[in-house]
Design an enzyme around this catalytic site. Structure first.
Site, mmCIF file in Angstrom:
data_model
loop_
_atom_site.group_PDB
_atom_site.id
_atom_site.type_symbol
_atom_site.label_atom_id
_atom_site.label_comp_id
_atom_site.label_asym_id
_atom_site.label_seq_id
_atom_site.Cartn_x
_atom_site.Cartn_y
_atom_site.Cartn_z
ATOM 1 N N GLN A 161 13.945 16.196 -14.595
ATOM 2 C CA GLN A 161 13.630 15.253 -13.521
ATOM 3 C C GLN A 161 14.037 15.791 -12.152
ATOM 4 O OE1 GLN A 161 15.375 11.383 -14.185
ATOM 5 N NE2 GLN A 161 14.483 10.458 -12.361
ATOM 6 N N GLU A 217 17.832 4.912 -20.687
ATOM 7 C CA GLU A 217 17.808 3.884 -19.651
ATOM 8 C C GLU A 217 17.622 2.533 -20.329
ATOM 9 O OE1 GLU A 217 16.653 6.108 -15.501
ATOM 10 O OE2 GLU A 217 15.051 4.960 -16.449
ATOM 11 N N TYR A 229 10.802 16.109 -9.603
ATOM 12 C CA TYR A 229 10.423 14.772 -9.143
ATOM 13 C C TYR A 229 10.025 14.662 -7.677
ATOM 14 C CZ TYR A 229 14.453 13.184 -6.412
ATOM 15 O OH TYR A 229 15.394 12.995 -5.435
ATOM 16 N N ASP A 264 6.850 1.768 -14.868
ATOM 17 C CA ASP A 264 8.298 1.617 -14.902
ATOM 18 C C ASP A 264 8.810 1.326 -13.493
ATOM 19 O OD1 ASP A 264 10.731 1.547 -16.221
ATOM 20 O OD2 ASP A 264 11.161 3.643 -15.781
ATOM 21 N N ASP A 274 13.955 3.852 -21.717
ATOM 22 C CA ASP A 274 13.159 4.845 -20.993
ATOM 23 C C ASP A 274 13.914 6.176 -21.013
ATOM 24 O OD1 ASP A 274 11.018 5.680 -19.292
ATOM 25 O OD2 ASP A 274 12.367 5.502 -17.583
ATOM 26 N N GLU A 283 16.538 -1.013 -20.400
ATOM 27 C CA GLU A 283 15.580 -1.820 -19.641
ATOM 28 C C GLU A 283 15.029 -2.959 -20.494
ATOM 29 O OE1 GLU A 283 12.609 0.197 -17.380
ATOM 30 O OE2 GLU A 283 13.736 2.077 -17.253
ATOM 31 N N THR A 297 9.361 6.781 -24.983
ATOM 32 C CA THR A 297 9.898 5.504 -24.526
ATOM 33 C C THR A 297 9.943 4.611 -25.757
ATOM 34 O OG1 THR A 297 8.848 5.789 -22.357
ATOM 35 C CG2 THR A 297 9.524 3.547 -22.957
ATOM 36 N N GLU A 301 24.788 7.521 -14.628
ATOM 37 C CA GLU A 301 25.707 6.719 -13.822
ATOM 38 C C GLU A 301 27.102 6.683 -14.444
ATOM 39 O OE1 GLU A 301 22.445 3.552 -13.959
ATOM 40 O OE2 GLU A 301 23.835 2.802 -12.443
ATOM 41 N N ARG A 330 20.481 12.332 -4.015
ATOM 42 C CA ARG A 330 20.192 12.559 -2.587
ATOM 43 C C ARG A 330 21.398 12.332 -1.667
ATOM 44 N NH1 ARG A 330 16.179 9.909 -4.895
ATOM 45 N NH2 ARG A 330 17.031 7.880 -4.367
ATOM 46 N N ARG A 373 17.290 14.409 -17.378
ATOM 47 C CA ARG A 373 17.726 14.441 -15.968
ATOM 48 C C ARG A 373 17.575 15.798 -15.309
ATOM 49 N NH1 ARG A 373 17.297 9.157 -15.046
ATOM 50 N NH2 ARG A 373 18.734 7.941 -16.303
ATOM 51 N N LYS A 398 10.075 12.017 -18.237
ATOM 52 C CA LYS A 398 10.015 10.676 -18.817
ATOM 53 C C LYS A 398 8.916 10.571 -19.869
ATOM 54 C CE LYS A 398 12.643 8.493 -15.554
ATOM 55 N NZ LYS A 398 13.655 7.441 -15.764
ATOM 56 N N HIS A 434 21.886 0.425 -9.940
ATOM 57 C CA HIS A 434 21.321 1.653 -10.504
ATOM 58 C C HIS A 434 20.639 2.495 -9.429
ATOM 59 C CE1 HIS A 434 19.281 4.368 -13.294
ATOM 60 N NE2 HIS A 434 18.158 4.110 -12.650
#
Lengths: 401, 401
Positions: A231, A190, A235, A119, A224, A192, A248, A349, A135, A228, A244, A126
């Site tokens: 994650q 997600e 992560y 991925d 995907d 994609e 999928t 988002e 972050r 969150r 994840k 994004h």
């Protein structure tokens, strides 16, 4: 390019996702019989296995298999030959003795055996938006991001075909007073595109961007699904893992490169020149309207052409260390997000990390709730015809604590 | 447990890695014939395919295949039965009509078709040492590290058997004035144990630590070759990718759980209690002396019992989201590093990130140079016998720019 008319009327409708220009490949069965390869045309599926049995086309017997890997392994010259032959067989004026199955009667299966799943992370919007949430704005976009496609290896065993229910995962998250084992509270999608690798590369050798184009058989829609909260806790420093790994979803039809060729276009503006091995000799993205809906309400419309890296560039990068690629490898494009909130491919988002609820069919949402149905869609608009992928859908089931 | 004596003298030698107590499985061929399954005993290989042909044992014909996946899929009851039968056939006093091939005449192949490869990070010393080098001492150990096994999906397509040369990768690294495309300058090894998953789990279901033990067929040595300069530039925020994708070497013999059972022991002291789904009902590590050498010089000796998480705990965590596990999945333990510099499983740690050169056969080394041969080794010391894995070796070839 204009519509190629078929003797099958339903394929000539301007709103049909599967005109003769498309001819996407999939795997289907009817009433519990053996899964086999097919191609979508109008409201029907061409039974490609039966076509081979009747001697209408030659794919070395591979269409009788329950996945397209063996057909893909035959290589591009054969892909082109079979596509040309199918187009002849189905074109207006042709005799028309082609075995067809009504799409409404068929069950769709996973079109390929997914060898490995990788991925990527190729929408700058994004990457920036999510980077801010994880972050802060000063570290949002990693410094290497505009210099090479960033990706990670995902889990192939949990790739499922559209329509398969998705179980909300349990997981370890950061709690007030230490880690907790809970049902995911921040379940996300997600949006994609997935590229299907149809030809292998050798270990120790590299693939150029042009060479990578030749290896790509086609594209699917890909959701995907992402947990969150799991994650955020897991992560660092090795990337997403269980957040994840639970599911999928991909669409059942693989739209070939040939069908998308008229829609080839440039992607996002480059911030800096790329190193030579990642440069492309021609534009590598597609003008493809994509979006997603929840419980029937369209929540996002954007375009695949916002992406910064093409699948061919991602594949070239994937092989850059000498990593061998194999038939059936699946490469997720990364979440497709445009600049505005109604153009983003993830709830993280859209709700600004959960701070700004949205309204879906009159009810507030931050993340995905049990029973919600999420559907991805995509259309390339030609001259009097469309190229569609069929929906990529999943309904969320409650966690099993 | 004492030595089980065999009528094959070479298996009774106290220094032999393959006594009858061991009986590891692999895949071999002789003089270019068909690869098939075998078991190591003394200086010979039992031709298991021929054993089946002669009716000496029954593994459903799976031993004629060029990988052990089909045998593993038969499940633990069959594993136990075949092991017991083989032990009878080879034990002192048995008739001895067993087809044997001299190990020196045989070529070893990859023992399994690697379905997916996951790499963990379970030595606290290693995680801390590397964390200091990548992120400084205050952020060295991630906050979740003592609460769950941290891992990432690796690349299965580049897993190779011991003896396969390893090509130094090209890659993108951070240069003085921007990214550069160069041969890796900081090529490293990682000393790991690999667990082979021999039974599947269902999507959406979780595996307990005890259940995970039952799914593990056995163990191999695993060198997770790493390009530290490529890794440093690429790994944030989605983890290592091309820095690990070019090659992973495993030893040819899968040492079964049964052979390691007498060496079961506790791992590292816990900093905090684990959440219930990661707790084990009995110790999950093994007292296994491991180490690595370069160009014939032993550089490190440590023990697998320094690890913080067992393979069973890692497998339980891997399935905790509902991620389905499959036959042939390979789980790397993470680099095995003890507390002192001569006990660490990677040059990155041994040279303190390249600051402190070491001496190998009279020559200074920081990272691996072209032509260097790296070998991992492991031995469990029983009462008058040893359990060995055979070497896990690779020689580095120059990059191809």
């Amino acid at each position: 390019m204009a519509l190629i008319r078929s003797w099958l009327d339903s394929a000539n409708d301007a709103g049909c996702p599967f005109p003769l220009n498309n001819l996407p490949y999939g795997v289907f069965s009817v009433a519990g019989d053996m899964p086999r390869c097919g191609a979508a045309i109008g409201d029907m599926i061409v039974d490609l296995a039966e076509c081979e049995t009747r001697g209408l086309l030659d794919a070395g017997g591979t269409f009788a298999r329950p996945q397209l890997n063996d057909f893909m392994a035959l290589g591009r010259a054969r892909w082109d030959k079979v596509r040309a032959r199918l187009t002849d067989l189905l074109a207006e004026g042709s005799a028309g003795d082609v075995p067809l199955v009504p799409m409404a009667d068929a069950t769709r299966h996973l079109p390929i055996q997914v060898t490995e799943y990788t991925d990527f992370y190729a929408s700058r919007n994004h990457a920036f938006n999510v980077g801010v949430l994880f972050r802060g704005p000063e570290n949002a976009l990693p410094p290497q991001w505009t210099h090479m496609p960033i990706g990670y290896n995902g889990r192939a065993s949990s790739v499922v075909v559209s329509g398969t229910p998705v179980r909300r995962p349990m997981g370890q998250v950061k709690g007030e007073s230490g880690p907790e084992w809970v049902p995911c509270r921040r379940l996300d999608l997600e949006l994609e595109l997935g590229a299907i690798v149809g030809q292998p590369s050798q270990m120790g050798s590299r693939v150029s961007v042009d060479g990578a184009e030749d290896m790509i058989f086609g594209y699917v829609l890909l959701n995907d699904w992402s947990a969150r909260d799991i994650q955020a806790w897991e992560y660092q420093p090795l990337g997403p893992f269980q957040s994840k790994a639970f599911a999928t979803t991909i669409s059942p039809w693989i739209v070939t490169q040939a069908a998308l060729e008229p829609f080839r276009c440039k992607g996002a503006e480059r911030a800096n020149p790329l190193l030579p091995h990642l440069q492309e000799s021609r534009p590598g993205l597609y003008d493809l309207a994509v979006g997603w809906s929840m419980n029937g309400q369209v929540m996002c419309r954007t375009n695949y052409n916002v992406m910064y890296y093409s699948s061919a560039q991602q594949l070239a990068h994937h092989s850059s260390s000498g990593c061998p690629m194999r038939v059936g490898d699946l490469l997720g494009s990364g979440t497709i997000s445009g600049p505005s909130p109604d153009q983003v491919g993830a709830l993280l988002e859209m709700t600004e990390g959960g701070k700004t609820p949205i309204t879906v069919a009159g009810r507030a949402r931050i993340f995905i709730e049990d029973g919600d149905e999420v559907t991805l869609f995509a259309t390339a608009q030609g001259d009097g015809y469309q190229i569609g992928f069929g929906p990529c859908t999943g309904t969320v089931l409650p966690a099993q604590p």
